[in-house]
Each structure stands twice: as C-alpha cells, then as structure tokens.
Scaffold this active site. Sequence first.
Site, short mmCIF file in Angstrom:
data_model
loop_
_atom_site.label_atom_id
_atom_site.label_comp_id
_atom_site.label_asym_id
_atom_site.label_seq_id
_atom_site.Cartn_x
_atom_site.Cartn_y
_atom_site.Cartn_z
CD GLU A 183 -19.75 75.31 79.55
OE1 GLU A 183 -18.71 75.98 79.43
OE2 GLU A 183 -20.54 75.10 78.62
CD GLU A 219 -24.24 77.84 78.86
OE1 GLU A 219 -23.46 78.05 77.91
OE2 GLU A 219 -23.90 77.99 80.04
C1 GAL Z 1 -20.41 78.23 77.62
C2 GAL Z 1 -20.47 78.90 78.98
C3 GAL Z 1 -21.24 80.19 78.95
C4 GAL Z 1 -20.79 81.02 77.78
C5 GAL Z 1 -21.01 80.22 76.51
C6 GAL Z 1 -20.67 80.99 75.27
O1 GAL Z 1 -19.31 77.40 77.53
O2 GAL Z 1 -21.08 78.05 79.93
O3 GAL Z 1 -21.02 80.91 80.15
O4 GAL Z 1 -19.45 81.36 77.94
O5 GAL Z 1 -20.20 79.09 76.56
O6 GAL Z 1 -20.86 80.21 74.13
#
Ligand code: GAL
Length: 657
Positions: free
Chosen positions: A142, A313
């Site tokens: 990110e 994710e």
């Molecule tokens: C994203 C990040 C992850 C984790 C996640 C939690 O922004 O890439 O490592 O922190 O959020 O929602």
Amino acid sequence: MRLGVCYYPEHWPESLWEDDARRMKALGIEQVRIAEFAWSRIEPAPGEYDWAWLDRAIDVLGNAGLKVVMCTPTATPPKWLIDRHPDILPVDADGKPRGFGSRRHYDFSSPSYFEASRTICTAVAARYGKHPAVAYWQTDNEYGCHNTVVSYSPAAVARFREWLKARYATIDALNRAWGNVFWSMEYRSFDEIDAPVGTVTEANPSHRLDYRRFASDEVARYNRMQVDIIRAHSPGRPVAHNFMQLFTEFDHYKVAADLDVATWDSYPLGALDQQWFAPELKAQFLRTGHPDFATFNHDVYRGMSKLPFWVMEQQPGPVNWAQWNPAPLPGMVRLWSWEAFAHGAGCVSYFRWRQAPFAQEQMHAGLNTPDNRLDIGGHEAARVAEEIRAVAAAHADADAAVHAKVALVYDYEAKWLFEIHPQGADFHYPRFAFEYYSALRALGFDVDVIPASASLDGYALVVVPPLPVVPDDFAARVAASGAHVVFGPRSGSKTRDLQIPAQLPPGPLASLLPMRVWRVESLRPNIAERVHVDATTIEGHGRRWRDLIDVGSGSTLDVRARFADGHPAYVRHGSAHYFATLFDDRLTEQLFARIATEAGLAPRVLGDSLRVSRRGALTYVFNYGERVHAIDGVDAADFVIGSREVEPQGVAAYRTR
Ligand code: GAL
C-alpha cells in the site's frame, strides 16, 4: 476466478502452520500472500539473514498445494536500519521526521532507503525467485498509506530540483510557467527552490502542483526499482502491488504501467465510515457498505491492470481502523467477493487468515477468530469457493473480460489541482467522480474507468468529471470515437502549468464546445441554485460551483437547462455535453439517462440498493437493500448462483440471453 488469503507465519507458532495450510486448501483457497512486514525476521541484524523459518513456511504452503504471493518487506524498515540511517524517515510539513514504531516510516527520495530496499529486494528475490511454490510477487505494501507519499526532507527537495530541471530546462521557463513575476517570487537558479511549505500565506499553486507531481513520480521510480529486481530473479512470475481504496496521492496509472497485476485492498465498511457520505447513508449502508464504493475501485483497477485485477485484501468482518467499526451483515463477505469477480477480478484474497491477538490490529477480524475457529467470513469464503467451481463448470467464459459501453475518465492530477487551488473549500474531486460513477451504476451500466489519455473508441458514452487540464488531443479523440461525451464543470479550465487558458475555459475543448466560461463562482454547501431543464418538467439544483457561460451570438450551442437567473446550466453541441454546475444526484441521474438514450444505450433505473453487472456469459444481481428483489423475465434454468428471488445481501447470477 480464485480465492486467496493473507497469512503471517511469523505471527504464529510453527506448530500451527501445517494445519493452517491444510485448512486453507480444504476451504478452497488457492493462493497465500506472505512476508510483506517480515523484514525484522528476515534480516534480524544488518547483513545477517535468517531464511530458515521462511523457507519452511513456504515449503509448508507449497506442500499443501497452495501458491505463494511473495512480498518485498519494504513497508516496514527495521529499527536497526533506521538507527543507522535516520534520513530514511519521512519529514512532515513542519520539518519534523516521522518516527519509528508503526509502518511506512520511509521517504521515497531517501538515497539510503533506495539502496537498502534494493539490497533486501535482491536478497528476497534471489532466494525465492525460482521457488516452485512462489507464483506471484507483491511490491511493498500500500504505497502512500498513512499519508506517506509527500515528504519534505532535504533529500526530497534535492531530487525535486533535479526533477524541475528536467521538466523546464531553464529557470526562465520555470518562472514563466509558475507566473513567478507575481509577488516577486522569481528564482535565479533551480538550486534556490525549496518545497512549497512554511510560506507566510499560500505558496504558489503551480509550485505546489509540481511538488505533488514530483512526489508521485518518486513512488513510480521506487516501485520500478523493485519490479526490475523481481523480474531479473523471478522470470515469468507476475508482479503486483496492492493499491488502496479511492487513494489519489500518486498517479496510479504510472505505477501500474510497470506491473502485471493491479490489485487493491477492499474494506467497504471502513471506507463508508471514513469517507464523505452523509450520516443517513452511513446509517443505511452501515453493515453492507455503499453499493458503488467497492465496484468503483474494482473498475478503477481493472482498467489499469494488464492481467485481471485482484482484490489483494478483502474485509472479512469488522476492521479496527475506522472511527466506528460495525460488523458486516451475514452474506456480505460473499456478496463483496462475487461483486469483485463480476467486475473482472482474477482473485479475491481475504485479509487475514486469523485475527491477531496482539499489537495494532488485534481488533481486526480474520477468516478465523484468534482461538482458531472459522468465523462467519470464513464460512462465506468456503461458500464462494464452491460457487466458483459451479460457475466455472457451467460457463467456460465466466471469467472473460468485462465489456462496457460507458467510460468514466478518472484523473489523479485533477485531485491534486483542485485540492491545491479549490476556489470553493469542498471542491473534492474523488467525491464528484464517484457521484457520476454512482449515477451511471444506478442506471444499470457497466463502466470502464479510464485515464484522460485513453482511446475512446468503442464507447457510446464517456463521462468526464471536472477535468481541469485536458490533453491537447482529447477533443480529436472524442470526435474520432463518435461517443457522446459529458463534461463536468471546470473542464478545460487550466493549462498544464495551472494557468487560465488564453481564450478562457473550456480551453482545448473549444472545438467541441464553442463557448466561453467568462466567470465562475463557488457556492457554500447549504446553497442550492434552482435549475430547469428546457421543454420538460424536470427540475433540480446546482451545487458547489457555477460556470457562467457565454454562448456567443449566432451560436450553434443548444442550451438545455438554465439556472433561475437565466444563465445556462447545461449546454449541448452535437454529441458534446457540458454541465456548468454539479447537479443534485437525482438530476444528474436524469440527465445521464437522457444522454445515454441519445447515445443509443438503454438505461434502467435500479434505485439505490440494487446493482447489476455483466461479465462473460453471466449477468450478476446484487441486493444491498432490505427487501427481497424479484428478477423478471429470466428462466429458472438459467441461474448458476441464486434464483429469481434475491434475498437482502443476496447474489444471483444467470446466463445473459
Ligand atoms: C490494509 C493493510 C493491511 C492491514 C489492513 C487492515 O490497509 O494493507 O496490512 O493493515 O489494512 O484493514
């Protein structure tokens, strides 16, 4: 279409790994992302690598039949590295370094960090580049998260000067482009130029815009370094980065140009809580997320990805980082997963396998609870895996490319320009782009999100949210495409250097729209200017902004709507349409419906909680509402997911006839 998961072997006793891998596989997961934050375990002390644990973790996953998405660990430089090279830390606008103790504490312009990144990336890529279980790569994690694109360090300023030299060649050219004669801001050499912060009143907007462009280019340069290393050591394995939802601080098109897969991280409930949405909408979609938010991002990343985009994710339950963190309604994890596939995704990867009982994200759900029981999201993922198999068995082309007849132009520089030089405090570009997108989705259209430089061929309708700097050849591309094109207010209002065009706006669009925007005004949020659409009973309001348009004498421009004081609110010239204001949502939708019909499309009014998407052989229906939705006119035998009755939080997919 496949599922994945984010996994952190370094967070768990090794005795759990085999069972984790076995259960992932049994659940239907095919790929596992690892190691993006594991630098302190990979290189516990300078130059001393500990590969043994990571070798074993990758072997365990590979032996279970899982594919690994290997990451470079550069989002979390370890303490020893920061202590050796404190200049790695990014510097805020007050000149204060940001500290160690969380993540992303690095400056893209720091030469020490560039070198340290090169070294760790080379080590990781050389070790695992040809490992049979490693199928994909992710660079870093990110870029830009936690406001980390722009830094004001001495290293950044030094590189900014070089960037300016390359752009302008001579200091006179820069002084002219920035209008530095104003307030005696002229420079005699590039070395006199600092970052545009700490000034008494606002710094020159052209200076600020160039600083943002420079900072954005630094992200692309840094990513390219990592990609080159991975490609050299791991030929044939696609390289991805996980971008963020509605994140605009660097030009994603430029970074994605170096990748194979654009992926993004989807947290629909966290996003709803964090973004601009009105309290009523936040309440209405509290546990579902806004029906257009995730798909807007899907369409953004689909457009810039060479291979099918992924959700790297996917929110599996409540998150920890919004102000309030409600739980998704049962069914939503499944719905979000199918929505991604319907928009062209190749993979949906859940974050994370198991909730961590420690540190910053201990309140963030995973597919499993911290005591290792499958949570609701885990059960829904298993159901999606089964459904993917059923869909693939029934329709070989269910994973074909998405074909949209409607495009939305989305531009990162526009966001920076309006932020730097808003003229009206709430002129928030991503929001307006989203509102146009949402209106198109509410009319049932599949939408491609494209850069202003893209070919417009094949589209029937192109919608351009306020685009201040219009590429010189844009009008020619519009004309060549034959598409109807709708421009938002302020389009063509600035030159590349952030000046007013000589013939006034719409600048390079004058060949399409022979008119002159001779005055503008911005409006407070509580002001609504009444608008009437000529020869209809349609009425609505303009908000936030008014372009006052001079159509000239003997004009061939058709004024299709006017403000109460008689000024044109919407004009048309051939297939070009220009909105002089931001209409309220309802009026925007009505006008888009009318223009779409003129463009030969068939809009369908879906309302605020039903959405339809098409991919390959299938049409998908998603129910974000509270009532059952009945699909008419489809044979029961044509359904591969669900049925004619789509429950709240339900999904149906049927063969498109
Ligand atoms: C994203 C990040 C992850 C984790 C996640 C939690 O922004 O890439 O490592 O922190 O959020 O929602």
